[in-house]
Scaffold this motif. Structure first.
Motif, PDB file in Angstrom:
ATOM      1  N   GLY A 247       3.314 106.518  -3.285  1.00 54.30           N
ATOM      2  CA  GLY A 247       3.311 105.396  -2.354  1.00 54.30           C
ATOM      3  C   GLY A 247       2.374 104.272  -2.730  1.00 54.30           C
ATOM      4  O   GLY A 247       2.709 103.104  -2.564  1.00 54.30           O
ATOM      5  N   VAL A 248       1.180 104.609  -3.219  1.00 53.87           N
ATOM      6  CA  VAL A 248       0.216 103.586  -3.618  1.00 53.87           C
ATOM      7  C   VAL A 248      -0.543 104.051  -4.856  1.00 53.87           C
ATOM      8  O   VAL A 248      -0.559 105.240  -5.185  1.00 53.87           O
ATOM      9  CB  VAL A 248      -0.811 103.268  -2.493  1.00 53.87           C
ATOM     10  N   ASN A 249      -1.173 103.126  -5.526  1.00 53.61           N
ATOM     11  CA  ASN A 249      -1.993 103.430  -6.690  1.00 53.61           C
ATOM     12  C   ASN A 249      -3.235 104.210  -6.252  1.00 53.61           C
ATOM     13  O   ASN A 249      -3.943 103.814  -5.324  1.00 53.61           O
ATOM     14  CB  ASN A 249      -2.398 102.112  -7.374  1.00 53.61           C
ATOM     15  N   TYR A 250      -3.518 105.299  -6.938  1.00 46.34           N
ATOM     16  CA  TYR A 250      -4.658 106.158  -6.600  1.00 46.34           C
ATOM     17  C   TYR A 250      -5.987 105.570  -7.071  1.00 46.34           C
ATOM     18  O   TYR A 250      -7.039 105.840  -6.484  1.00 46.34           O
ATOM     19  CB  TYR A 250      -4.432 107.539  -7.221  1.00 46.34           C
ATOM     20  N   GLU A 251      -5.956 104.766  -8.120  1.00 43.81           N
ATOM     21  CA  GLU A 251      -7.215 104.347  -8.754  1.00 43.81           C
ATOM     22  C   GLU A 251      -8.203 103.669  -7.797  1.00 43.81           C
ATOM     23  O   GLU A 251      -9.397 103.950  -7.850  1.00 43.81           O
ATOM     24  CB  GLU A 251      -6.933 103.447  -9.956  1.00 43.81           C
ATOM     25  N   PRO A 252      -7.760 102.770  -6.897  1.00 42.01           N
ATOM     26  CA  PRO A 252      -8.739 102.178  -5.974  1.00 42.01           C
ATOM     27  C   PRO A 252      -9.413 103.200  -5.065  1.00 42.01           C
ATOM     28  O   PRO A 252     -10.472 102.938  -4.501  1.00 42.01           O
ATOM     29  CB  PRO A 252      -7.895 101.194  -5.158  1.00 42.01           C
ATOM     30  N   TYR A 253      -8.794 104.365  -4.906  1.00 38.48           N
ATOM     31  CA  TYR A 253      -9.342 105.399  -4.026  1.00 38.48           C
ATOM     32  C   TYR A 253     -10.121 106.475  -4.790  1.00 38.48           C
ATOM     33  O   TYR A 253     -10.807 107.291  -4.184  1.00 38.48           O
ATOM     34  CB  TYR A 253      -8.208 106.104  -3.261  1.00 38.48           C
ATOM     35  N   ARG A 254      -9.990 106.505  -6.121  1.00 38.61           N
ATOM     36  CA  ARG A 254     -10.481 107.641  -6.889  1.00 38.61           C
ATOM     37  C   ARG A 254     -11.982 107.886  -6.676  1.00 38.61           C
ATOM     38  O   ARG A 254     -12.402 109.025  -6.450  1.00 38.61           O
ATOM     39  CB  ARG A 254     -10.191 107.454  -8.379  1.00 38.61           C
ATOM     40  N   ALA A 255     -12.793 106.841  -6.764  1.00 33.83           N
ATOM     41  CA  ALA A 255     -14.246 107.031  -6.611  1.00 33.83           C
ATOM     42  C   ALA A 255     -14.582 107.593  -5.233  1.00 33.83           C
ATOM     43  O   ALA A 255     -15.420 108.494  -5.107  1.00 33.83           O
ATOM     44  CB  ALA A 255     -14.968 105.703  -6.837  1.00 33.83           C
ATOM     45  N   LYS A 256     -13.923 107.067  -4.204  1.00 33.90           N
ATOM     46  CA  LYS A 256     -14.151 107.565  -2.849  1.00 33.90           C
ATOM     47  C   LYS A 256     -13.735 109.029  -2.734  1.00 33.90           C
ATOM     48  O   LYS A 256     -14.442 109.857  -2.141  1.00 33.90           O
ATOM     49  CB  LYS A 256     -13.380 106.700  -1.854  1.00 33.90           C
ATOM     50  N   PHE A 257     -12.589 109.368  -3.307  1.00 33.54           N
ATOM     51  CA  PHE A 257     -12.097 110.745  -3.250  1.00 33.54           C
ATOM     52  C   PHE A 257     -13.050 111.700  -3.961  1.00 33.54           C
ATOM     53  O   PHE A 257     -13.348 112.793  -3.457  1.00 33.54           O
ATOM     54  CB  PHE A 257     -10.704 110.835  -3.872  1.00 33.54           C
ATOM     55  N   GLU A 258     -13.516 111.298  -5.132  1.00 35.21           N
ATOM     56  CA  GLU A 258     -14.413 112.172  -5.883  1.00 35.21           C
ATOM     57  C   GLU A 258     -15.724 112.371  -5.140  1.00 35.21           C
ATOM     58  O   GLU A 258     -16.331 113.441  -5.200  1.00 35.21           O
ATOM     59  CB  GLU A 258     -14.633 111.615  -7.280  1.00 35.21           C
ATOM     60  N   SER A 259     -16.148 111.345  -4.403  1.00 31.80           N
ATOM     61  CA  SER A 259     -17.339 111.477  -3.562  1.00 31.80           C
ATOM     62  C   SER A 259     -17.086 112.445  -2.418  1.00 31.80           C
ATOM     63  O   SER A 259     -17.928 113.301  -2.119  1.00 31.80           O
ATOM     64  CB  SER A 259     -17.747 110.107  -3.015  1.00 31.80           C
ATOM     65  N   LEU A 260     -15.925 112.336  -1.774  1.00 32.80           N
ATOM     66  CA  LEU A 260     -15.602 113.230  -0.665  1.00 32.80           C
ATOM     67  C   LEU A 260     -15.382 114.661  -1.130  1.00 32.80           C
ATOM     68  O   LEU A 260     -15.800 115.613  -0.458  1.00 32.80           O
ATOM     69  CB  LEU A 260     -14.341 112.735   0.056  1.00 32.80           C
ATOM     70  N   ILE A 261     -14.740 114.817  -2.294  1.00 33.90           N
ATOM     71  CA  ILE A 261     -14.448 116.157  -2.802  1.00 33.90           C
ATOM     72  C   ILE A 261     -15.684 116.775  -3.457  1.00 33.90           C
ATOM     73  O   ILE A 261     -15.937 117.976  -3.353  1.00 33.90           O
ATOM     74  CB  ILE A 261     -13.285 116.106  -3.815  1.00 33.90           C
ATOM     75  N   GLY A 262     -16.453 115.920  -4.123  1.00 31.73           N
ATOM     76  CA  GLY A 262     -17.633 116.423  -4.816  1.00 31.73           C
ATOM     77  C   GLY A 262     -17.381 116.723  -6.270  1.00 31.73           C
ATOM     78  O   GLY A 262     -18.276 117.162  -6.994  1.00 31.73           O
ATOM     79  N   ARG A 263     -16.177 116.476  -6.725  1.00 36.01           N
ATOM     80  CA  ARG A 263     -15.821 116.676  -8.134  1.00 36.01           C
ATOM     81  C   ARG A 263     -14.482 115.994  -8.388  1.00 36.01           C
ATOM     82  O   ARG A 263     -13.806 115.571  -7.462  1.00 36.01           O
ATOM     83  CB  ARG A 263     -15.720 118.172  -8.469  1.00 36.01           C
TER      84      ARG A 263
END
Length: 493
Positions: A247-263
Motif C-alpha cells: 500500500g505504501v513505501n516502507y522506507e519513511p517508516y523504517r527508522a520508526k519501526f526499528e525503534s519500536l521493534i528494537g531491531r
C-alpha cells in the motif's frame, strides 16, 4: 524441523520453478493472457460494444478500447451491481470489493471466480519466494497477524460485497487458520481504535512471528503494544522476524519501526489492490517487486509525462524501459478493460520484470510545472534523515501558491517522533535532495519562482486525527503523500 516447515521448503521450491517458467518468457506469457481474456469476454456486452471478435493484437485493442478510470467504466459496473449478467465478464462476479471513491462515492470492483484465486496465490507465493531465497521457514509454526478490514460481508442481487481484505480473509488456507490472528470477533469490530486495542489484548502474550498490514496502521498497533508492556515489540515477540506490507513505501517508516521493534526485521513488500494483485517482492537483495505477468491481467503502460496529453501511446511489456515513470493500465479476468488504476510505477529490471510504485497519477505537485511525484518526496526525506537521529512518523506535501509574504513554496507537513535540532537546516537538506532529483523543481528554485520548502510540524497523532475526521482511520486507507491542492493542508492547519 516440523513437518509443516519441511513441507513449506519443498512447496517453495516447486513454486519457484513454476514462477521462473513464465518470468523468463514475459512477452509470450502476456500474449497468452491477452488472448485468453479477449476470447472469454467476446460475447459480453462490453466485448460486443468494443468489437472484441475482431481484435487480434494489443494494437487493435488500444485502437478500439479507450483507457478508462472507474468513472468511465461506471455505467457498465452499475449494471453488474444491479444484478445483470454477462456485462463485463461472463456471468456474475462472486464478490464486489467496496472501496472509497472520490467523485462517485463508493466504488464496486468486481471479483470473479477466475480472478479471486490469483489474489490468494500471489500472497502465498510471496511468502514462498521468501522461504526459497532465505531458507527460513520456522515462522510457519508461529502465530501470524494480518491487520485488515472486517470479514463481514453484505449482499446485493446475489453478489456479496465488502472490503477486499475482509473478502480475502475467507480464503485463508486451512493450514494457516490455527496460526492466524486476530479472532473473528475482534476482526469484525468496526471502530479501528477499538479494534487495535482488542488486537493488542489478544496478541501481546502470543508467539507472534509474522505481522502484516499497511505500515501506518501497524505502527499504531506497535505503539499500543509498547504502551501496554513498556518494552520494545521485539522483546514482547522474541521470534518476530518478518513484516509483510503493502500500500505504501516502507522506507519513511523504517527508522520508526526499528525503534519500536528494537531491531531490524526482514520484510516482504506486496502490491495488491481491489483490481488485482500486481506484484510482490521476490528477492531480499534486488530492488523492486516481481510483476505478475501470468495472473489473469494484461498490462499496458503509459508514460506519466504523456498521460494527460491527447491519445498517449500505450506500451506493452516488451516495450518498456527501466527508470521511466509509467501509469499502470490493466485489463483483467474480473472484467476491467484498459482500466487506469491510478498508480504509477517504474521498472527496476526487465530480466525479470520488477517494479517499484512511484506514486499516484493524480497525486503530484505541479503548481508551477514541476510535476513532483511521491517517489521523489519519499526519497528526499529519506536522504535528509540518513545519518541523523531524526525520526518521522508521517508526512504529506502541498503547494503554497499565495503566501502572505514572499515567494510561493512547497509546504511539508511532518509529524516527528524525534525532531531535528535545526529545523531550517533539515528543510534545506530535503530541498537539496529534491533539487537533485527533479530538474524542473531545481530550475524554479534557481529562477526565484519558488523559495526553499517550508516545514510545518504536525502534533503527535495529528495525521491519525485527520484520517479519523474524514472517516478513513485504519483498514486499507492511506494518507496521500502529496497533493496539488491544499485540501489536506488546510485541514491539518
Amino acid at each position: 524441523m516440523s513437518l509443516k516447515t519441511f513441507g513449506a521448503k519443498i512447496f517453495a521450491s516447486v513454486i519457484h520453478g513454476k514462477t521462473q517458467k513464465w518470468a523468463q518468457n514475459p512477452v509470450a506469457t502476456q500474449q497468452k493472457v491477452f488472448n485468453k481474456l479477449l476470447a472469454a469476454a467476446k460475447d459480453t456486452h462490453f466485448g460486443k460494444d468494443h468489437g472484441f471478435e475482431g481484435i487480434t493484437t494489443p494494437a487493435d485493442f488500444a485502437a478500439k478500447v479507450p483507457v478508462r478510470d472507474y468513472e468511465g467504466l461506471k455505467n457498465y459496473v452499475d449494471r453488474v451491481v444491479h444484478g445483470e449478467a454477462d456485462v463485463l465478464w461472463p456471468g456474475k462476479p462472486l464478490y464486489f470489493a467496496k472501496t472509497s471513491g472520490t467523485t462517485s462515492g463508493a466504488k464496486y470492483i468486481p471479483l470473479t471466480k477466475e480472478s479471486m484465486p490469483y489474489h490468494i496465490e500471489a500472497a502465498r507465493n510471496a511468502i514462498l519466494a521468501y522461504i526459497y531465497q532465505t531458507g527460513k521457514s520456522a515462522f510457519v509454526d508461529g502465530k501470524m497477524i494480518f491487520l485488515q478490514g472486517s470479514p463481514e460481508l453484505d449482499e446485493k442481487h446475489g453478489i456479496k460485497f465488502g472490503r477486499l481484505s475482509g473478502i480475502v480473509a475467507h480464503f485463508v488456507p486451512a493450514y494457516l487458520q490455527k496460526n492466524r490472528m486476530p479472532s473473528w470477533e475482534t476482526n469484525i469490530i468496526a471502530d479501528w481504535e477499538t479494534k487495535v486495542d482488542a488486537i493488542v489484548g489478544e496478541t501481546y502474550h502470543e508467539d507472534m512471528q509474522v505481522i502484516s498490514g499497511i505500515p501506518s496502521w501497524v505502527q499504531m498497533y506497535f505503539e499500543k503494544l509498547q504502551q501496554k508492556e513498556g518494552r520494545p515489540v521485539g522483546d514482547i515477540f522474541k521470534n518476530f522476524n518478518l513484516f509483510i506490507y503493502g500500500g505504501v513505501n516502507y522506507e519513511p517508516y523504517r527508522a520508526k519501526f526499528e525503534s519500536l521493534i528494537g531491531r531490524r526485521v526482514d520484510s516482504i513488500e506486496l502490491f495488491p489492490a481491489s483490481e488485482g494483485f500486481f506484484a510482490y517482492q521476490d528477492s531480499q537483495t534486488e530492488k523492486g517487486m516481481l510483476l505478475l505477468l501470468n495472473a489473469g491481467i494484461f498490462y499496458e503502460f503509459i508514460k506519466a509525462d504523456d498521460f494527460f496529453t491527447e491519445n498517449p501511446r500505450r506500451y506493452t511489456i516488451g516495450e518498456v524501459e527501466v527508470g521511466v515513470n509509467y501509469a499502470l493500465i490493466i485489463s483483467t479476468n474480473a472484467g476491467l478493460w484498459a482500466y487506469n488504476i491510478g498508480d504509477t510505477i517504474a521498472f527496476t529490471s526487465t530480466a525479470p520484470y520488477r517494479v517499484v510504485v512511484t506514486g499516484r497519477i493524480k497525486h503530484y505537485i505541479s503548481a508551477f510545472g514541476e510535476h513532483v511525484i511521491g517517489k521523489e518526496v519519499e526519497s528526499a526525506l529519506n536522504e535528509a534523515v540518513a545519518g541523523t537521529n531524526v525520526t518521522v512518523n508521517e508526512f504529506t506535501v502541498a503547494p503554497q501558491i499565495t503566501p502572505a509574504t514572499g515567494l510561493p513554496y512547497h509546504e511539508w507537513f511532518i509529524e516527528f517522533e524525534k525532531e531535528p535540532e535545526d529545523i531550517d537546516a533539515f528543510a534545506l537538506a530535503i530541498d537539496a535532495a529534491m533539487r537533485k532529483q527533479n530538474v524542473y523543481y531545481d530550475d524554479l528554485i534557481a529562477g526565484n519562482v519558488l523559495r526553499t520548502l517550508v516545514i510545518t510540524k504536525v502534533s503527535k497523532n495529528g495525521f491519525q486525527e485527520y484520517m479519523k475526521s474524514i472517516g478513513k482511520l485504519g483498514g486499507q486507507n492511506k494518507l496521500p503523500r502529496l497533493a496539488n491542492d491544499r485540501k489536506i493542508a488546510d485541514a491539518l492547519k
